[in-house]
Design an enzyme around this catalytic site. Structure first.
Site, short mmCIF file in Angstrom:
data_model
loop_
_atom_site.label_atom_id
_atom_site.label_comp_id
_atom_site.label_asym_id
_atom_site.label_seq_id
_atom_site.Cartn_x
_atom_site.Cartn_y
_atom_site.Cartn_z
N ASP A 79 -11.29 -9.13 -2.01
CA ASP A 79 -11.89 -10.08 -2.15
C ASP A 79 -10.86 -11.15 -3.34
O ASP A 79 -9.84 -10.69 -2.87
CB ASP A 79 -11.60 -8.25 -4.24
CG ASP A 79 -10.43 -7.86 -4.37
OD1 ASP A 79 -9.89 -7.93 -2.97
OD2 ASP A 79 -9.64 -7.61 -5.28
N GLU A 137 -9.86 -4.93 -4.57
CA GLU A 137 -8.75 -4.16 -4.71
C GLU A 137 -7.00 -4.89 -5.31
O GLU A 137 -6.61 -4.16 -5.70
CB GLU A 137 -7.76 -4.45 -2.26
CG GLU A 137 -6.61 -3.79 -2.04
CD GLU A 137 -5.26 -4.26 -3.48
OE1 GLU A 137 -4.61 -3.88 -3.29
OE2 GLU A 137 -4.86 -6.02 -3.22
#
Ligand code: NI
Length: 393
Positions: A79, A137
């Site tokens: 991400d 994350e």
């Protein structure tokens, strides 16, 4: 030159192409649909992998070796962050206000490269290698927690590893540390409720700003007087908001902060120590309060024998001059969720260099990578996959 170094060098252009494509198309946590689609399509070009989607935006590739051995999980996070990129290279972010400013584009390219190297020579792999391209994350409760608690990803996993690129280390450097490596990033939100009034008559009011100031300084007393010097604890109040103008005492003050430690016991104790200070000061001055305390990711504690194996792999693969024992950091990482279920270790690969102008800190709008670090990362994960899957003697 090691065989792995040769294989990684032959993938150089591909590693860079993957990383740049991902860099141009960043997506936020839990919204990595295009990213996951791209990863899935690239993995499906590699024969011998079973590719699935454990959750909507994560991708799992499994390679089963021909010989008996252990099951190893390799993890990359995928991400990006809500940051407007200030780099001006041709592969800068195309998604307004979103940027790969932490290097997860590099992590993804590294794990794709590892998959490619492993599938090119499946005869080298005993046991089973699972490669998880993990979503979210950057945003709690984090993708790792979801994968660990809601899917069968960890069933039968013997050992887990993964890496984070680090712009503050020279490109190509590998840093590993046994034991406590990263902290638990817990959060607090505090509302102090006083009584508003005229700035000229504080005696008729209960001033939440003066009380808040006392709370902030006294919280450092928790760190310096109630916790041993050898037990690291950080308490940071990062937001303090109250009031509107020069002569009005407001009703309330709002504070937010972060509390970090490596020690699971101290972590449980910290909210009580903190609340005792807040309550004492509010009571003393006639105010009341609301405290919201939220646990974030767990502290990340590397398993000693896995860290030792990674150290040996690094020494053999990149040599002593490119190896160091990392310092622990008060940053947090949801990789810790995997370590609740299996032994493992998380490590760093340096990505900073003057040539690539890549020494900017993580989460900075100018953050970028020295792309040579992609090869180092892929070599480390490839070797880790081969060594950690070997059956135990
Ligand atoms: Ni990161």
């Amino acid at each position: 030159m090691t065989a792995t170094k040769e294989r990684a060098a032959s993938l150089r252009e591909q590693l860079v192409a993957w990383r740049r494509h991902l860099h141009q198309h960043p997506e936020l946590s839990f919204e990595e649909h295009e990213t996951a689609g791209y990863i899935e399509a690239e993995l499906k070009k590699m024969p011998g992998l079973t590719v699935t989607r454990p959750t909507a935006t994560s991708v799992l590739a499994v390679l089963k070796g021909g010989e008996p051995g252990r099951t190893v999980l390799l993890r990359a996070d995928i991400d990006a962050l809500p940051i407007t990129e200030e780099n001006d290279f041709e592969f800068k972010s195309k998604n307004e206000g979103i940027m790969h400013a932490c290097g997860h584009d590099g992590h993804t390219a590294i794990l794709l490269g590892t998959a490619k190297m492993l599938t090119d020579h499946p005869e080298d792999v005993p046991g089973e290698v699972r490669m998880i391209f993990q979503h979210a994350e950057e945003f709690g409760p984090g993708g790792a927690e979801e994968l660990v608690t809601q899917t069968s990803l960890m069933d039968g996993v013997d050992v887990v590893t993964g890496l984070h690129l680090n712009s503050q280390l020279p490109a190509g450097m590998v840093a590993v540390k046994p034991g406590a490596f990263m902290a638990s990033p817990d959060m607090l939100e505090l509302k102090i409720k006083g009584k508003g009034g005229h700035g000229a008559h504080p005696e008729e009011a209960i001033d939440p700003i003066a009380i808040g100031a006392q709370v902030i300084t006294n919280l450092q007393h928790v760190v310096s007087r109630h916790v041993g010097a050898q037990d690291a604890l950080v308490v940071t109040i990062a937001k303090f908001q109250a009031g509107t103008t020069h002569n009005v005492i407001p009703d309330t003050a709002e504070l937010m902060g972060t509390v970090r430690t490596f020690d699971p016991e101290l972590r449980q104790k910290a909210p009580k120590l903190i609340e005792r200070v807040i309550k004492g000061i509010c009571d003393a001055h006639g105010a009341t309060y609301e405290l919201k305390y939220e646990f974030g990711y767990r502290p990340l504690i590397n398993t000693d024998w896995v860290a030792e194996q990674l150290r040996e792999i690094a020494l053999a693969e990149v040599g002593e001059e490119h190896f160091m024992v990392s310092k622990p950091t008060m940053g947090g990482e949801d990789f810790s969720a995997y370590l609740e279920k299996a032994p493992g270790a998380y490590f760093n690969v340096g990505s900073g260099s003057d040539e690539a102008d890549s020494k900017w800190p993580h989460h900075h709008p100018r953050f970028t990578l020295d792309e040579l670090s992609l090869e180092t990362g892929a070599r480390m994960l490839h070797e880790a996959a081969l060594k950690l899957t070997m059956p135990q003697k």
